[in-house]
Design a protein around this motif. Structure first.
Motif, PDB file in Angstrom:
ATOM      1  N   PRO A  12      52.296  53.719  35.159  1.00 18.50           N
ATOM      2  CA  PRO A  12      51.296  52.806  35.590  1.00 18.50           C
ATOM      3  C   PRO A  12      51.828  51.660  36.208  1.00 18.50           C
ATOM      4  O   PRO A  12      52.855  50.693  35.581  1.00 18.50           O
ATOM      5  N   ASP A  13      51.137  51.016  37.469  1.00 19.32           N
ATOM      6  CA  ASP A  13      51.752  49.624  37.899  1.00 19.32           C
ATOM      7  C   ASP A  13      50.520  48.796  37.307  1.00 19.32           C
ATOM      8  O   ASP A  13      49.487  48.650  37.486  1.00 19.32           O
ATOM      9  N   TYR A  14      51.139  47.848  36.208  1.00 17.81           N
ATOM     10  CA  TYR A  14      50.371  47.000  35.739  1.00 17.81           C
ATOM     11  C   TYR A  14      50.223  45.342  36.430  1.00 17.81           C
ATOM     12  O   TYR A  14      49.702  44.543  35.815  1.00 17.81           O
ATOM     13  N   THR A  15      50.824  45.506  37.642  1.00 16.29           N
ATOM     14  CA  THR A  15      50.998  44.084  38.405  1.00 16.29           C
ATOM     15  C   THR A  15      49.511  43.500  38.424  1.00 16.29           C
ATOM     16  O   THR A  15      49.583  42.353  38.041  1.00 16.29           O
ATOM     17  N   GLU A  16      48.634  44.157  39.240  1.00 15.63           N
ATOM     18  CA  GLU A  16      47.122  43.547  39.136  1.00 15.63           C
ATOM     19  C   GLU A  16      46.647  43.239  37.842  1.00 15.63           C
ATOM     20  O   GLU A  16      45.878  42.149  37.588  1.00 15.63           O
ATOM     21  N   ALA A  17      46.794  44.308  36.750  1.00 16.44           N
ATOM     22  CA  ALA A  17      46.346  43.832  35.392  1.00 16.44           C
ATOM     23  C   ALA A  17      46.742  42.582  35.034  1.00 16.44           C
ATOM     24  O   ALA A  17      46.064  41.743  34.115  1.00 16.44           O
ATOM     25  N   VAL A  18      48.203  42.389  34.934  1.00 16.21           N
ATOM     26  CA  VAL A  18      48.879  41.305  34.269  1.00 16.21           C
ATOM     27  C   VAL A  18      48.346  39.870  35.080  1.00 16.21           C
ATOM     28  O   VAL A  18      48.038  38.926  34.480  1.00 16.21           O
ATOM     29  N   GLU A  19      48.112  39.840  36.335  1.00 16.38           N
ATOM     30  CA  GLU A  19      47.633  38.752  37.164  1.00 16.38           C
ATOM     31  C   GLU A  19      46.377  38.499  36.588  1.00 16.38           C
ATOM     32  O   GLU A  19      45.944  37.181  36.578  1.00 16.38           O
ATOM     33  N   GLU A  20      45.422  39.322  36.618  1.00 16.47           N
ATOM     34  CA  GLU A  20      44.053  39.021  36.194  1.00 16.47           C
ATOM     35  C   GLU A  20      43.864  38.754  34.704  1.00 16.47           C
ATOM     36  O   GLU A  20      43.227  38.017  34.460  1.00 16.47           O
ATOM     37  N   GLU A  21      44.733  39.184  33.765  1.00 12.25           N
ATOM     38  CA  GLU A  21      44.627  38.945  32.653  1.00 12.25           C
ATOM     39  C   GLU A  21      45.301  37.455  32.313  1.00 12.25           C
ATOM     40  O   GLU A  21      44.773  36.569  31.607  1.00 12.25           O
ATOM     41  N   GLN A  22      46.279  37.019  33.101  1.00 13.48           N
ATOM     42  CA  GLN A  22      46.712  35.667  33.087  1.00 13.48           C
ATOM     43  C   GLN A  22      45.556  34.711  33.599  1.00 13.48           C
ATOM     44  O   GLN A  22      45.318  33.844  32.981  1.00 13.48           O
ATOM     45  N   MET A  23      44.667  35.078  34.456  1.00 16.88           N
ATOM     46  CA  MET A  23      43.485  34.433  35.009  1.00 16.88           C
ATOM     47  C   MET A  23      42.500  34.366  34.068  1.00 16.88           C
ATOM     48  O   MET A  23      41.785  33.247  33.623  1.00 16.88           O
ATOM     49  N   LEU A  24      42.449  35.406  33.314  1.00 15.33           N
ATOM     50  CA  LEU A  24      41.401  35.300  31.976  1.00 15.33           C
ATOM     51  C   LEU A  24      41.836  34.203  31.125  1.00 15.33           C
ATOM     52  O   LEU A  24      41.056  33.577  30.342  1.00 15.33           O
ATOM     53  N   LEU A  25      42.923  34.363  30.579  1.00 16.03           N
ATOM     54  CA  LEU A  25      43.547  33.337  29.561  1.00 16.03           C
ATOM     55  C   LEU A  25      43.337  32.234  29.946  1.00 16.03           C
ATOM     56  O   LEU A  25      43.146  31.221  28.972  1.00 16.03           O
ATOM     57  N   ALA A  26      43.674  31.622  31.235  1.00 15.59           N
ATOM     58  CA  ALA A  26      43.650  30.252  31.455  1.00 15.59           C
ATOM     59  C   ALA A  26      42.225  29.737  31.810  1.00 15.59           C
ATOM     60  O   ALA A  26      42.173  28.614  31.382  1.00 15.59           O
ATOM     61  N   THR A  27      41.233  30.914  32.230  1.00 15.00           N
ATOM     62  CA  THR A  27      40.131  30.312  32.402  1.00 15.00           C
ATOM     63  C   THR A  27      39.224  30.179  31.034  1.00 15.00           C
ATOM     64  O   THR A  27      38.659  29.393  30.855  1.00 15.00           O
TER      65      THR A  27
END
Length: 222
Positions: free
Chosen positions: A38-53
Motif C-alpha cells: 500500500p501507498d501510505y503517502t497520503e495517509a502519512v501527510e493527513e496524519e501529520q496534519m491531524l497531530l499538528a492540529t
C-alpha cells in the motif's frame, strides 16, 4: 466493501447452521500479505496534519475519543496520538514541546526519530481535528475490511481447514470489522438500517408420514 462484508457474514452464518463450530478450533492458515504494497503517502501527510492540529487545538481531542492509536499507519504517529490524548486527559498544557517531552518519556524516539523533526511535524496545523480524525478512521475501516477479506479467502482456500475452522476463523475476522465499523458510525452519526439476513439453510430430515406416526403411536400405547 462493507456491503460485501455483510454478504460474507450471511454466508458464514449459513455455513455455521450446517456445521456448528466447535470450541477451540481455529484455522492455522498464515495471514496473507497484500498483493501490492500500500501507498501510505497520503495517509502519512493527513496524519501529520491531524497531530499538528490536535496539538494546536487540544480542547477538540475529547470529541474524537473514537479514534484509536491503531487507526494510524505509522508507529510514531500512533505514539504521538497517545501522548496527545494522555496530556488532554490529564488536563496538562499541550504544545509541541510538551508533546515531544511526553514522547521522549515513552521512548517513542528510541527508533532514531529526531526531536527537531517531531517538533516540525507538530507545528503546522491546518483544518480541523474532527475532519482529519474521520479521514484516519475511514482508512482504518477500509484497511480492516481488506485484511479481513483476504484472511477469510485464505481460510477458505486452505484444504486443511475443516468447515468448523472456517466458521470460527471467519467470525473472528468479521468481528474486527464490526468493532471499527461501530466507531465509524459513532463518529459520523450514521447508523444504517440493518439488512435482514436470509434464513440459514437447515439439513432436511426424513419425512414424517402418517403411517410412521400411526405406527409409533400404536407402539406407545402397548
Amino acid at each position: 466493501m462493507l456491503a460485501e462484508a455483510d454478504a460474507l457474514a450471511a454466508v458464514v452464518d449459513d455455513i455455521a447452521a450446517r456445521f456448528p463450530p466447535r470450541a477451540g478450533v481455529l484455522p492455522r492458515t498464515a495471514a496473507p500479505s497484500p498483493p501490492v504494497a500500500p501507498d501510505y503517502t497520503e495517509a502519512v501527510e493527513e496524519e501529520q496534519m491531524l497531530l499538528a492540529t490536535a496539538t494546536a487545538n487540544p480542547a477538540d481531542i475529547e470529541s474524537v475519543r473514537w479514534l484509536l492509536p491503531d487507526d494510524l499507519t505509522l508507529p510514531l504517529h500512533a505514539g504521538l496520538w497517545q501522548c496527545l490524548t494522555a496530556l488532554a486527559r490529564r488536563r496538562e498544557p499541550v504544545d509541541p514541546v510538551t508533546v515531544l517531552w511526553e514522547a521522549q518519556q515513552r521512548g517513542l524516539l528510541d527508533d532514531g526519530s529526531e526531536p527537531g523533526e517531531v517538533l516540525h511535524l507538530l507545528a503546522e496545523p491546518t483544518g480541523s481535528v474532527e475532519h482529519w480524525s474521520e479521514r484516519a478512521l475511514q482508512r482504518s475501516l477500509l484497511a480492516t475490511a481488506d485484511r479481513t477479506g483476504r484472511r477469510i479467502e485464505a481460510y477458505a482456500g486452505d484444504t486443511a481447514n475443516t468447515p468448523f475452522q472456517l466458521v470460527v476463523g471467519a467470525r473472528r475476522s468479521l468481528a474486527d470489522i464490526g468493532a471499527v465499523r461501530t466507531r465509524w458510525q459513532h463518529a459520523t452519526g450514521t447508523v444504517p438500517t440493518p439488512q435482514p439476513r436470509p434464513a440459514p439453510t437447515t439439513r432436511a430430515g426424513p419425512p414424517t408420514t402418517t403411517a410412521a406416526y400411526t405406527g409409533r403411536a400404536a407402539r406407545a400405547t402397548r
